[in-house]
Each structure stands twice: as structure tokens, then as C-alpha cells.
Design a protein around this motif. Sequence first.
Motif, PDB file in Angstrom:
ATOM      1  N   SER A   1      40.203  30.984  31.451  1.00 33.05           N
ATOM      2  CA  SER A   1      39.166  29.993  31.248  1.00 33.05           C
ATOM      3  C   SER A   1      37.754  30.577  31.202  1.00 33.05           C
ATOM      4  O   SER A   1      36.926  30.085  30.460  1.00 33.05           O
ATOM      5  CB  SER A   1      39.235  28.914  32.332  1.00 33.05           C
ATOM      6  OG  SER A   1      39.099  29.491  33.611  1.00 33.05           O
ATOM      7  N   ASN A   2      37.470  31.622  31.957  1.00 27.68           N
ATOM      8  CA  ASN A   2      36.101  32.113  32.033  1.00 27.68           C
ATOM      9  C   ASN A   2      35.808  33.195  31.003  1.00 27.68           C
ATOM     10  O   ASN A   2      36.694  33.952  30.598  1.00 27.68           O
ATOM     11  CB  ASN A   2      35.832  32.672  33.439  1.00 27.68           C
ATOM     12  CG  ASN A   2      35.808  31.594  34.484  1.00 27.68           C
ATOM     13  OD1 ASN A   2      34.855  30.837  34.573  1.00 27.68           O
ATOM     14  ND2 ASN A   2      36.875  31.503  35.265  1.00 27.68           N
TER      15      ASN A   2
ATOM     16  N   ASP B   1      40.250  35.605  33.047  1.00 26.35           N
ATOM     17  CA  ASP B   1      41.403  34.713  33.206  1.00 26.35           C
ATOM     18  C   ASP B   1      41.456  33.817  31.970  1.00 26.35           C
ATOM     19  O   ASP B   1      40.784  34.098  30.985  1.00 26.35           O
ATOM     20  CB  ASP B   1      41.268  33.908  34.504  1.00 26.35           C
ATOM     21  CG  ASP B   1      39.921  33.210  34.601  1.00 26.35           C
ATOM     22  OD1 ASP B   1      39.335  33.197  35.693  1.00 26.35           O
ATOM     23  OD2 ASP B   1      39.436  32.702  33.573  1.00 26.35           O
TER      24      ASP B   1
ATOM     25  N   VAL C   1      32.401  28.795  30.629  1.00 32.43           N
ATOM     26  CA  VAL C   1      33.745  28.255  30.478  1.00 32.43           C
ATOM     27  C   VAL C   1      33.813  27.627  29.093  1.00 32.43           C
ATOM     28  O   VAL C   1      33.252  26.549  28.871  1.00 32.43           O
ATOM     29  CB  VAL C   1      34.096  27.224  31.564  1.00 32.43           C
ATOM     30  CG1 VAL C   1      35.510  26.682  31.338  1.00 32.43           C
ATOM     31  CG2 VAL C   1      33.977  27.846  32.950  1.00 32.43           C
TER      32      VAL C   1
ATOM     33  N   ARG D   1      36.907  38.431  29.712  1.00 35.07           N
ATOM     34  CA  ARG D   1      37.573  37.146  29.858  1.00 35.07           C
ATOM     35  C   ARG D   1      38.638  37.380  30.923  1.00 35.07           C
ATOM     36  O   ARG D   1      39.792  37.671  30.619  1.00 35.07           O
ATOM     37  CB  ARG D   1      38.178  36.705  28.541  1.00 35.07           C
ATOM     38  CG  ARG D   1      38.712  35.304  28.547  1.00 35.07           C
ATOM     39  CD  ARG D   1      38.754  34.738  27.144  1.00 35.07           C
ATOM     40  NE  ARG D   1      39.653  33.603  27.030  1.00 35.07           N
ATOM     41  CZ  ARG D   1      39.336  32.366  27.389  1.00 35.07           C
ATOM     42  NH1 ARG D   1      38.155  32.100  27.891  1.00 35.07           N
ATOM     43  NH2 ARG D   1      40.206  31.375  27.245  1.00 35.07           N
TER      44      ARG D   1
ATOM     45  N   SER E   1      38.718  24.513  26.140  1.00 32.45           N
ATOM     46  CA  SER E   1      40.003  25.078  26.572  1.00 32.45           C
ATOM     47  C   SER E   1      40.908  25.568  25.442  1.00 32.45           C
ATOM     48  O   SER E   1      41.603  26.550  25.609  1.00 32.45           O
ATOM     49  CB  SER E   1      40.768  24.077  27.436  1.00 32.45           C
ATOM     50  OG  SER E   1      41.050  22.920  26.684  1.00 32.45           O
ATOM     51  N   ASN E   2      40.957  24.950  24.301  1.00 34.27           N
ATOM     52  CA  ASN E   2      41.869  25.412  23.263  1.00 34.27           C
ATOM     53  C   ASN E   2      41.192  26.315  22.235  1.00 34.27           C
ATOM     54  O   ASN E   2      41.771  26.628  21.199  1.00 34.27           O
ATOM     55  CB  ASN E   2      42.508  24.208  22.553  1.00 34.27           C
ATOM     56  CG  ASN E   2      41.485  23.366  21.820  1.00 34.27           C
ATOM     57  OD1 ASN E   2      40.302  23.411  22.122  1.00 34.27           O
ATOM     58  ND2 ASN E   2      41.925  22.593  20.845  1.00 34.27           N
TER      59      ASN E   2
END
Lengths: 113, 113
Positions: B73-74, B71, B24, B69, B27-28
Motif C-alpha cells: 500500500s505505501n 508493502d 498511499v 514500495r 489501491s488497484n
Amino acid sequence: SQQGEEDPQALSIQEGENATMNCSYKTSINNLQWYRQNSGRGLVHLILIRSNEREKHSGRLRVTLDTSKKSSSLLITASRAADTASYFCATALSNFGNEKLTFGTGTRLTIIP
Amino acid sequence: EPEVTQTPSHQVTQMGQEVILRCVPISNHLYFYWYRQILGQKVEFLVSFYNNEISEKSEIFDDQFSVERPDGSNFTLKIRSTKLEDSAMYFCASSWALDQPQHFGDGTRLSIL
């Protein structure tokens, strides 16, 4: 290849002394990054220096870059036992959508309490 | 501080089996990488991923390897039919832009029996 080679391979110093590690590479770079790795653990980013920069500081860390000599050095001042780790330089050359890092062989630093 | 997380921390698999290593990223971040480190050797680049596609891959990253990837996030690395020589520590890394630090996870230690 943009091979990074660190020197020395291993370094043992007394706590409180300064530690200097050197890195040499062969080709053009966009930036050079230094990482720390504790035994069996992940890579912790320490500092990034860009090809148009000559020196950067971060806390007790000082990094220099000499693009004419294709070399960089990492100085850790006032070393602590917790600084014991392996230190790696990694060179980066950006292409569209990519900036792969090419890592050196590392310097194993031991701080003697 | 945001960090890259990897699971599992250790994976033991029989030769010939498929493995999926999960990451993970922060996030950005927009740029994603996999590296590996065979015990006692340098950290080696495997693949970079940007804008939902591979932007560069190394010679190591042959047809047995794939990344996804799935989704927002993963970020996964799949090895379809593992070999003994795939035994290594696999690191995921991410950065929000080129010429910016790459942040690494703690790695997945893959042991092929």
C-alpha cells in the motif's frame, strides 16, 4: 522537451461568463490532461484527451486537441466563483512502465462574483 | 471516491537531515509517480515506479533520492541529505494503467532550514 505553455497566464472574468485557456506543446504525445490547483493545494484531475481525439466534454468543461498545431484548449462554461484556481495542462508520452507528465506554466483564473 | 493520501502535509527539516515522504496510492493502481513544485514554478517530474522498480527518473532525482514500495500500500520518497533547494511541494500520483488519468495527492510541503 514536451513543454506545455498555457495562455493566458492570468484571466479574470465575471461569474457566468465562459473562460477559455490554451495550451501549446512541442513534441508527440499519447494524451493531454488538464488539472486544477487551488492555492496551496493538490492537483485535481479534470479531463484527459487522447491523441486520436479532437474534443471531449465533461459537465461544464470542453477540451479540444489539435495535434497538427500541437495545441489544446480548455473551455469552462457558465463560470462560478468556485472555479477560481490555477489550471494546468500536462502532456504525456508513454514508455514501457512509465507515462511521465510534463506540465505547463498554468493559467491563473479568477472569477469575479 | 478513492484518493491518493500523503503524509505529512508539512515537514520542516534541518539541512543535511534525512526525510521520508509517504504516500498511499489508490489501491488497484499499478503506476506510481513523484513530482515536485517549487514555489511559483512548474510541476516537475521526479520519478516513475512500476512493477517494483524505477521505470524512469529525471535529472533532479540524483543519488540523494530513493523510492520504495515496502508493502502493498505505501510508496515512499526518501531524501538522504536535504539541501535548501529541496524545499518544495512534493506530490505523489498514481494511475491504474498507461493512457489513463494520474490522480494526485494533496502534497507534502517540505521546508528545509
